[in-house]
Design a protein around this motif. Structure first.
Motif, PDB file in Angstrom:
ATOM      1  N   GLU A   1       0.806  -1.218   0.000  1.00  0.00           N
ATOM      2  CA  GLU A   1       0.000   0.000   0.000  1.00  0.00           C
ATOM      3  C   GLU A   1       0.841   1.269   0.000  1.00  0.00           C
ATOM      4  OE1 GLU A   1      -2.845   0.039   3.092  1.00  0.00           O
ATOM      5  OE2 GLU A   1      -3.763  -1.863   2.555  1.00  0.00           O
ATOM      6  N   THR A   2       2.089   1.187   0.424  1.00  0.00           N
ATOM      7  CA  THR A   2       2.900   2.400   0.570  1.00  0.00           C
ATOM      8  C   THR A   2       4.155   2.435  -0.282  1.00  0.00           C
ATOM      9  OG1 THR A   2       4.149   1.445   2.427  1.00  0.00           O
ATOM     10  CG2 THR A   2       2.119   2.643   2.970  1.00  0.00           C
ATOM     11  N   ILE A   3       4.661   1.293  -0.723  1.00  0.00           N
ATOM     12  CA  ILE A   3       6.009   1.254  -1.270  1.00  0.00           C
ATOM     13  C   ILE A   3       6.152   2.020  -2.575  1.00  0.00           C
ATOM     14  CG2 ILE A   3       5.691  -0.937  -2.496  1.00  0.00           C
ATOM     15  CD1 ILE A   3       8.848   0.436  -0.680  1.00  0.00           C
TER      16      ILE A   3
ATOM     17  N   LEU B   1       5.813  -5.417  -7.017  1.00  0.00           N
ATOM     18  CA  LEU B   1       5.777  -3.975  -7.217  1.00  0.00           C
ATOM     19  C   LEU B   1       7.184  -3.394  -7.281  1.00  0.00           C
ATOM     20  CD1 LEU B   1       2.856  -2.942  -4.805  1.00  0.00           C
ATOM     21  CD2 LEU B   1       2.840  -2.880  -7.298  1.00  0.00           C
ATOM     22  N   LEU B   2       8.075  -3.878  -6.426  1.00  0.00           N
ATOM     23  CA  LEU B   2       9.439  -3.360  -6.429  1.00  0.00           C
ATOM     24  C   LEU B   2      10.163  -3.697  -7.728  1.00  0.00           C
ATOM     25  CD1 LEU B   2      10.626  -4.076  -2.765  1.00  0.00           C
ATOM     26  CD2 LEU B   2      10.322  -1.843  -3.838  1.00  0.00           C
ATOM     27  N   ILE B   3       9.970  -4.907  -8.209  1.00  0.00           N
ATOM     28  CA  ILE B   3      10.614  -5.299  -9.469  1.00  0.00           C
ATOM     29  C   ILE B   3      10.111  -4.431 -10.607  1.00  0.00           C
ATOM     30  CG2 ILE B   3      10.807  -7.161 -11.155  1.00  0.00           C
ATOM     31  CD1 ILE B   3      10.778  -9.117  -8.769  1.00  0.00           C
ATOM     32  N   GLY B   4       8.815  -4.127 -10.593  1.00  0.00           N
ATOM     33  CA  GLY B   4       8.268  -3.230 -11.607  1.00  0.00           C
ATOM     34  C   GLY B   4       8.802  -1.811 -11.465  1.00  0.00           C
ATOM     35  N   LEU B   5       8.971  -1.344 -10.243  1.00  0.00           N
ATOM     36  CA  LEU B   5       9.485   0.005 -10.016  1.00  0.00           C
ATOM     37  C   LEU B   5      10.938   0.126 -10.452  1.00  0.00           C
ATOM     38  CD1 LEU B   5       7.920   0.690  -6.499  1.00  0.00           C
ATOM     39  CD2 LEU B   5       7.395   1.922  -8.618  1.00  0.00           C
ATOM     40  N   ALA B   6      11.702  -0.963 -10.359  1.00  0.00           N
ATOM     41  CA  ALA B   6      13.103  -0.926 -10.772  1.00  0.00           C
ATOM     42  C   ALA B   6      13.234  -0.639 -12.262  1.00  0.00           C
ATOM     43  CB  ALA B   6      13.786  -2.246 -10.423  1.00  0.00           C
ATOM     44  N   ASP B   7      12.242  -1.022 -13.039  1.00  0.00           N
ATOM     45  CA  ASP B   7      12.260  -0.728 -14.476  1.00  0.00           C
ATOM     46  C   ASP B   7      11.966   0.743 -14.759  1.00  0.00           C
ATOM     47  OD1 ASP B   7      12.803  -3.383 -15.085  1.00  0.00           O
ATOM     48  OD2 ASP B   7      10.670  -3.922 -15.162  1.00  0.00           O
TER      49      ASP B   7
END
Length: 419
Positions: A68-70, A101-107
């Motif tokens: 919810e926050t990352i 979500l983090l893996i997607g944000l890394a892109d």
């Protein structure tokens, strides 16, 4: 001076005096220290962001069930204007979508790197991995709900550049961003009047109980000399603070390094958080009693002793209260005792509150929340009693048992941002 209108047994009288005088004296102590810090260390000129070439910093973000926050947090971190930074986020075996979500944000964010763990081994272990992956000597640890102020990285790293090689850590100033409920507004007042005053006073003394885990920058060299964070301690921030100071690393408090965070908005969330904090403090007391064997550690003795006394006070308050309930002949006697003693504590608590709000008003418009929770500093002492009692057996059991101190995602509140 006699503060009681009841005849107390000889054995209970010293406890009753202690129950009154300890918070009264400590309020005066925190007031004096906070004022001294403010007059001597918060009057510096504004920081010139273009005065030097700023070094690389690594922002470490441990995560557990933070879907919810990352995304919001990483986006804010990537928008920081600090010219030379990297972001390392660690998914510590989350059971929700945090890892994906983090893996997607890394892109999307070039400055972000992700470590995806499949087993929950605790916040300290996540920070271990992030620290080993970091390219910088300066490690800025933030929680996964934290929004850093634009100047926060500059304010923190300048202490390392100007303060000498013995600066091991600099802790910042957490501020609350969910402000729409009574419980969150109470905590705004608490962070200003109690936590802020304690941090300022302890910094004047030269040693502090703990850095703020939500925003703190470490020198990697200092962390390596103490073996990084303790994986078996429930509060890694308290534990590492003591390890660093026992090795004579300097820890500083920088109130101008602002970090906006979320706080619990439910009674159960606050209870779990405070029991965890108290357990961490008691674990440190049990683990580091050997400081009294070394005269060189004498500057941290007062912090240790105050922590022990605060635990003893909680049990003394409980004993005195139970005694009065059992022995009072009428309800009126009970009310007279509580009213007469509470008046002085309320008065000194309000003085502490007003001075603390004056200190923090330069960073945050906290005065407008005074009427919502002006009585909270007094309630804090009673709340602390039950928290300490609940945490004691957990601290003892954890100290004996050992192993990884795994974590749960805390109550982040229902309102994401109301600044």
């Amino acid at each position: 001076m006699q503060f009681y209108l009841l005849d107390l047994a000889p054995w209970i009288e010293p406890l009753a005096q202690f129950v009154f005088w300890y918070p009264f004296f400590m309020a005066l102590f925190w007031i004096s220290g906070a004022v001294l810090f403010s007059l001597t260390r918060e009057q510096e000129k504004p920081l010139d962001l273009n005065e030097r070439e700023w070094p690389l910093i690594s922002i470490l973000v441990p995560c557990y069930n933070e879907e919810e926050t990352i995304e919001e947090t990483i986006t804010y971190l990537d928008r920081l204007t600090y010219p030379n930074l990297e972001i390392i986020a660690v998914n510590d075996g989350s059971s929700d979508r945090t890892g994906d979500l983090l893996i997607g944000l890394a892109d999307k964010h070039d400055r972000l790197r992700v470590i995806d763990c499949h087993e929950n081994r605790g916040k300290a272990n996540a920070l271990h991995m992030a620290a080993h992956a970091a390219h910088s000597e300066y490690l800025l640890c933030v929680d996964s709900d934290a929004f850093l102020d634009e100047e926060a990285p500059y304010q923190l790293v300048r202490h390392f550049l100007e303060g000498g090689e013995r600066v091991g850590a600099v802790t910042g100033n957490p501020r609350i961003r969910n402000r729409d409920t009574l419980l969150s507004r109470m905590q705004i007042v608490e962070y200003a009047s109690i936590i802020g005053s304690i941090k300022r006073t302890q910094r004047v003394m030269g040693k502090i109980m703990t850095v703020s885990g939500v925003i703190v920058m470490f020198r990697k060299k200092a962390l390596l000399t103490v073996g990084l964070w303790d994986r078996d301690m429930i509060t890694e921030d308290i534990a590492v603070s003591w390890k660093l100071q026992k090795k004579f690393w300097d820890i500083r408090y920088e109130p101008r390094a602002i970090c906006w965070m979320l706080v619990p908005e439910s009674l159960s969330g606050i209870w779990k958080q405070r029991v965890r904090w108290s357990q961490g403090g008691q674990e440190v007391v049990l683990r580091h009693f050997d400081i009294f064997k070394d005269w060189r550690q004498r500057r941290i003795w007062p912090v240790y002793i105050e922590q022990v006394i605060s635990v003893l006070w909680a049990y003394a308050w409980l004993v005195v209260t139970i005694y009065l309930f059992v022995t009072a002949d009428t309800v009126q006697q009970m009310l007279v005792w509580f009213t007469y003693n509470s008046f002085a504590l309320v008065l000194i608590s309000h003085i502490q509150l007003l001075i603390s709000l004056w200190n923090d008003a330069r960073y945050d418009n906290v005065f407008r929340y005074y009427v919502w929770a002006a009585w909270y500093p007094v309630i804090y002492w009673m709340l602390n009693t039950f928290v300490v009692i609940a945490a004691t057996p957990r601290a003892i059991r954890s100290t004996v048992k050992g192993g990884y101190a795994t974590w749960n995602s805390p109550d982040r509140g229902t309102r994401r941002s109301s600044l």
